[in-house]
Design a protein around this motif. Structure first.
Motif, short mmCIF file in Angstrom:
data_model
loop_
_atom_site.label_atom_id
_atom_site.label_comp_id
_atom_site.label_asym_id
_atom_site.label_seq_id
_atom_site.Cartn_x
_atom_site.Cartn_y
_atom_site.Cartn_z
N MET A 38 10.90 53.39 92.38
CA MET A 38 10.83 52.91 93.76
C MET A 38 11.50 53.89 94.69
SD MET A 38 11.91 48.98 93.85
CE MET A 38 10.95 47.66 93.18
N GLY A 39 10.96 53.96 95.92
CA GLY A 39 11.65 54.72 96.95
C GLY A 39 11.55 53.92 98.24
N VAL A 82 18.20 48.26 88.32
CA VAL A 82 18.74 49.55 88.72
C VAL A 82 17.87 50.67 88.17
CG1 VAL A 82 20.66 51.11 88.32
CG2 VAL A 82 21.11 48.80 89.06
N ARG A 131 21.83 61.80 91.55
CA ARG A 131 23.23 61.79 91.10
C ARG A 131 23.56 60.49 90.38
NH1 ARG A 131 28.30 61.75 95.26
NH2 ARG A 131 29.99 61.75 93.74
N VAL A 132 23.04 59.38 90.91
CA VAL A 132 23.40 58.11 90.27
C VAL A 132 22.78 58.00 88.88
CG1 VAL A 132 23.74 56.86 92.41
CG2 VAL A 132 21.51 56.86 91.35
N GLN A 133 21.77 58.82 88.60
CA GLN A 133 21.20 58.80 87.26
C GLN A 133 22.02 59.63 86.30
OE1 GLN A 133 17.07 59.86 87.13
NE2 GLN A 133 16.70 58.96 89.14
N ARG A 143 14.81 61.83 100.66
CA ARG A 143 15.62 61.14 99.67
C ARG A 143 14.79 60.13 98.90
NH1 ARG A 143 20.44 57.66 101.83
NH2 ARG A 143 18.66 56.62 102.81
N ARG A 201 14.76 50.97 90.23
CA ARG A 201 14.97 51.62 91.51
C ARG A 201 15.20 53.12 91.33
NH1 ARG A 201 19.12 47.22 93.86
NH2 ARG A 201 17.59 45.71 94.66
N ARG A 202 15.78 53.48 90.19
CA ARG A 202 16.09 54.90 89.98
C ARG A 202 14.87 55.73 89.70
NH1 ARG A 202 21.55 54.78 86.23
NH2 ARG A 202 22.97 54.11 87.89
N TYR A 226 21.23 62.29 96.15
CA TYR A 226 22.01 61.12 95.71
C TYR A 226 21.30 60.26 94.68
CZ TYR A 226 24.95 57.01 95.75
OH TYR A 226 25.73 55.97 95.36
N PRO A 227 20.01 59.93 94.84
CA PRO A 227 19.36 59.10 93.82
C PRO A 227 19.34 59.79 92.45
CG PRO A 227 18.00 59.23 95.77
CD PRO A 227 19.09 60.23 95.94
#
Lengths: 698, 346
Positions: free
Chosen positions: B115-116, B108, B139-141, B184, B111-112, B136-137
């Protein structure tokens, strides 16, 4: 089946009737063997006493359970009764003009001006008819039952998505929850929770959760793969993925599930309150119906129907609006301010004018006597017709299929008497018909169907040896979906047999079968007509929408009104209730026939009649069959409710158990109905899936 | 481009079916190194080998294109690299680290930050606005609202969608939606960029515009890119190197000119038969050893065949080929040029 279809090699593993003639010969041989041995006395009559004392055991278990945990359940009951009472008090406290504005405001938020008017009008009708008190009780029950159901369903759905094992375990439980008639498990609930509103809440919980759980799981699985993957690639962990990506993406489907839950909840609340001793709108319908005060019954039934339609449209409206990611599409700020102002104004006005607080008795409109008079006029004038329909259907269809031709052949109605000569002619005619269908018309499936029907018509479902019925059902299951479905079929039938309820189950089965046949014939016809004629479709659709939202209870009213109490009344109620799916699926089936096929056929010079019979109908059949599935489910549900108006069979068992307090007995009868439902559901679904695969349809 | 690969794929297999790993083991025992035979053995056991012994490297700043028809396994390969699908065997190294061994939490994190990915059907959340989607990417961080929206706005501007931040995906055209998808994927400023047929769902004209956009972004950002497509012309336009894939295996890896001039087999030759060779092949690709050609009849090595042929008018037979600094590195003859132009069009 046409020759062309017979040539298509089945891709599915389930056998298809008619694919290999050897299978058919096997079927006929085994079935006849079962019939002959049964008639000869081996395994002929079904055991009247249960082979396994299931009801006894269940009663013991239930008694023990309720005894040990009674205190706990009573506490839960008291705890939940409090918010219900508070809600009802709250509704009672608010002045009726305020409630009117609130109803309209909710309608506006969900669906614009039209829905606002509809909700407002519904509320106005309830108040003017003087039925607000009992309706408020119903609303309070729903206000507590639904959020519970929804929260539980959401949790179960998400858990089932996360852990597929749980879903595999949960599915048969959900099936059971939806197919056991509520009346059957009302008694144990009553014993556990005591008389009070809790019975309605818990009963509706059990019935209302499955649709939403299914919708949640279905919706989550249908989130497009690229959205799931993009959520993962953005670096979401599991919980973030679920909360921020999956559930919101699935929200339109979930809200549709919520819609179904609310409708199911309303349906059950109305029924369950009969037992629970709350005086809500359901009791009003039921009592007035029993007292033959049909005018008042219609008025109360209309309340339920309107309430159902309003709630359905409001929840669907919210579901539709969530699809676009925002709630406020055409909501104007002025309208909102207007509503708020109206609420404030009405509250203020109510403090001044007492009549604006509690709707004055003198303003209530009671058209019931008028309705009664109109109804009486209708019944008297239509009596020759209704009576004739009732008699002919009973003596030519219902009675023979139930108890056999010999019990139905009255000379004054049939014109002839039962005699060996007649029997001989009958057998020859039936056999001839089957052979003709099989070899001259090459319709082997229909030939077997005719043969089976002829046997049941002559002997009656009750009179036919159980070996025959069990064998036929199991073999049909095997042909439809392989050994798995056959096993389910066998298991279900044997359960019914060993529980000692065989005869009554056969009666229910017969009633259901005739009801389904009528619904399907009539409904499919209407549906196909609607598919071919857009004007008809435009008329039929809103009628179907309306019928579909009405709780099952309401359908009893017109049936009893016209045909009074009796077996045919039950049949009529079943037909009315279950007619919507065949109409919808009939139309859908025809309309879903791929357009290129129609064009190709047209280019070949196919005429309209040929198009319908040779192209559209065969391809629409799998879709229509799915509709039959729903029809059967609805008919079985109605069969129990209809026992309230005189339908014989398992429903009666449930009612008697209810009145005598034999909870285990009632539960077992309920399980038998569930068994019938599950068996036929599996068979029809498997057949439909197999046909679709073979035809290469989606 | 530096010499240590940013992405390395080593003998990656992806087998679909019951007990895939065990089946692969067994098949490899039987057929050892013959990849085709292993795949066949797996097929007979009811398994599907979607990716067979795939090995390649992507260097920093390079656009590596994997090309193949439907069912060739190209989507499987890119998903193995991002672990959206778990490979059955092999290694995937990103900056030297085998990502197949990473725990879920570490994956995870990878990916954060590093990677894109851009998807064929865009993968936009329908319930979020453009800005929310791009953010969004972040936000998940756990990045706060104002900061992530600010960063998202920058990226939205980068792809040319300023002014549409508050629109919902359903209100945008296909091309605009994919720009959001691109924005994104770039929001976290990844080192490694995966694009799975990003323009296949768009109309041909828009596709060309998006390809131009993509090249412009790459000139600016210099990411290490794995690009999947089924369109050979697209591959030609965008790729530094191309890998042609078929039935789960790489058939040939090389530059566009390599593929065109030296197709490994008839499959590759079929793909390249419609290519306008004149625009792809350069003098440096077809030159022979230099032998006494005067420096004044010279051309640069990266002149395309089309332009090259012009220079032979007037009866010249050979030209010297020079590199970037003007030194002679070979020569081209008219015959050689014509042959390179016509080969494959019989």
């Amino acid at each position: 089946m046409t020759t062309a279809e017979q040539e298509i090699a089945p891709i599915a593993t389930g056998r298809r009737l008619g694919t290999h003639w050897t299978h058919l010969v096997l079927f006929v041989a085994v079935a006849l063997a079962a019939l002959v041995t049964g008639l000869g006395g081996i395994g002929g009559t079904a055991p009247a006493d249960p082979l396994l004392p299931l009801s006894g055991w269940l009663s013991i278990v239930l008694d023990w359970f309720s005894g040990s945990f009674r205190g706990l359940f009573r506490i839960m009951s008291a705890l939940l009764a409090w918010p219900i009472e508070q809600f009802r008090e709250g509704l009672h406290w608010l002045p009726w003009p305020t409630l009117l504005v609130i109803a309209a405001a909710i309608g506006y938020l969900a669906g614009g001006t039209r829905l606002a008017l509809f909700c407002g009008a519904t509320f106005a009708y309830i108040v003017i008819a003087g039925l607000w008190e009992p309706t408020a009780v119903t609303l309070a029950l729903i206000a507590v039952a639904v959020p519970f159901s929804a929260a539980l369903a959401l949790a179960l759905g998400i858990a089932s998505y996360r852990w597929p094992v749980m879903w595999r375990v949960l599915q048969p439980v959900l099936d059971l929850m939806q197919t056991i008639p509520t009346l059957a498990y009302l008694l144990p609930i009553l014993v556990l929770f005591g008389i009070g509103p809790m019975v309605a809440v818990v009963a509706s919980l059990i019935y209302a959760i499955p649709p939403m759980v299914r919708a949640v799981v279905h919706g989550l699985h249908r989130v497009p793969q690229d959205i799931v993957e993009s959520g993962q690639m953005s670096g979401s962990n599991r919980n973030q993925l679920l909360a921020w990506v999956l559930v919101p993406s699935a929200m339109p489907t979930i809200l549709l599930g919520l819609n179904q839950t609310i409708m199911a909840g309303l349906s059950m609340v109305v029924i369950a309150s009969m037992v629970g001793g709350v005086s809500d709108i359901g009791i009003e319908v039921f009592q007035t119906m029993k007292q033959a005060k049909f005018g008042r019954s219609i008025m109360a039934g209309l309340v339920i129907a309107l309430l159902a339609m309003a709630m359905d449209r409001v929840t669907r409206g919210f579901a539709e609006r969530s699809r676009h990611g925002f709630l406020a599409c055409d909501i104007s700020k002025t309208a909102l301010i207007g509503f708020a102002g109206a609420i404030a104004a009405s509250l203020a006005a109510a403090m001044v004018f007492a009549d604006l607080r509690n709707y004055s008795e003198s303003w209530v409109v009671r058209p019931a006597p008028l309705l009664d008079a109109a109804l009486e006029w209708f019944t008297i004038n239509a009596y020759p017709v209704t009576s004739a329909i009732k008699t002919y259907m009973t003596y030519f269809v219902l009675l023979p299929l139930k108890s056999g031709l010999h019990s139905a052949m009255r000379p004054n109605i049939w014109g002839i008497e039962m005699s060996p000569a007649f029997t001989f002619v009958y057998i020859v005619a039936a056999a001839g018909g089957c052979l003709a269908l099989a070899f001259a018309a090459r319709q082997r499936v229909l030939a077997i169907g005719l043969g089976v029907l002829a046997i049941y018509y002559y002997l009656g479902t009750v009179g036919t040896p159980w070996t025959f019925t069990v064998v036929v059902v199991t073999l049909v299951g095997w042909f439809a979906g392989g050994w798995r479905v056959a096993l389910v079929a066998l298991g279900g039938m044997l359960f019914i047999l060993f529980s000692g309820n065989w005869e009554r189950a056969m009666i229910s089965l017969e009633l259901t079968a005739v009801g389904v046949a009528l619904s399907v014939l009539l409904g499919s016809g209407i549906g196909i007509w609607a598919a071919l004629n857009d004007r008809v479709s435009a008329i039929v659709r809103p009628i179907c929408d309306t019928l579909q939202t009405m709780p099952i209870f309401v359908f009893l009213i017109p049936a009893v009104m016209v045909f009074l109490v009796g077996e045919f009344t039950a049949l009529f109620a079943i037909m009315l209730y279950a007619i919507v799916p065949p109409i919808r699926y009939g139309e859908l089936g025809i309309r879903s026939v791929p357009h290129d096929l129609i064009e190709a056929a047209r280019m070949m010079g196919v005429k309209r009649r040929q198009m319908i019979w040779q192209v559209q109908l065969p391809l629409a059949l799998p879709e229509i069959a799915l509709g039959i599935n729903q029809t059967v489910m609805m008919a079985l549900a109605m069969v129990v409710i209809a026992s309230l108006v005189g339908a014989p069979g398992l429903g009666q068992d449930v009612l008697i158990a209810l009145s005598q307090g034999k909870s285990g007995h009632g539960l077992v009868a309920g399980l038998c109905i569930a068994a019938l439902a599950i068996v036929f559901d599996r068979i029809i679904q498997a057949w439909s899936a197999g046909r679709k695969r073979a035809l290469g349809l989606n | 481009m530096s010499n240590t690969p940013r992405i390395s794929c080593r003998h990656v297999w992806k087998v679909f079916g019951a007990s895939a790993a065990a089946e692969l083991e067994k098949a490899r025992e039987v057929a050892s190194d013959d990849v085709g035979a292993v795949a066949e053995a797996l097929r007979r056991r009811g398994c599907v080998a979607a990716a067979c012994d795939v090995s390649f490297d992507v260097y920093p700043g390079e656009i590596f294109v994997i090309m193949g028809l439907s069912g060739s396994g190209k989507s499987t390969v890119v998903r193995c690299l991002s672990r959206l699908v778990e490979p059955t065997a092999g290694e995937v190294l990103i900056d030297g680290e085998n990502i197949l061994n990473l725990s879920e939490a570490k994956l995870v994190e990878l990916r954060r930050h590093r990677m894109g990915m851009v998807f064929q059907n865009f993968g936009l959340m329908p319930h979020m606005t453009v800005l929310e989607n791009v953010a969004y990417p972040l936000r998940v961080q756990g990045i706060g609202r104002s900061e992530r929206f600010a960063r998202a706005r920058e990226t939205v501007e980068l792809v040319g969608l300023s002014g549409r931040e508050d629109s919902y995906p359903s209100e945008l055209s296909g091309g605009m939606q994919q720009r959001v998808g691109i924005a994104r994927s770039l929001a976290v400023k990844p080192d490694v960029w995966f694009l799975d047929e990003p323009f296949s769902a768009l109309d041909p004209l828009i596709r060309r515009q998006m390809q131009d956009e993509f090249l412009r972004l790459q000139a600016l950002l210099r990411k290490s890119i794995l690009f999947i497509t089924h369109d050979f012309m697209e591959a030609l336009r965008l790729a530094d190197r191309i890998a042609i894939m078929r039935d789960g295996q790489f058939v040939q890896v090389g530059t566009a000119a390599d593929l065109v001039l030296n197709p490994a087999d008839s499959y590759v030759a079929d793909f390249t038969s419609d290519v306008p060779r004149g625009k792809i092949v350069t003098a440096a690709n077809i030159m022979e050893p230099a032998e006494g050609v005067g420096a004044k009849d010279s051309i640069s090595g990266d002149v395309t065949l089309d332009d090259l042929l012009q220079r032979f008018r007037g009866g010249r037979e050979a030209l010297a080929v020079t590199d970037g600094k003007g030194a002679v590195i070979g020569r081209v003859t008219l015959d050689g040029a014509l042959e390179a132009l016509c080969r494959g069009s019989r």
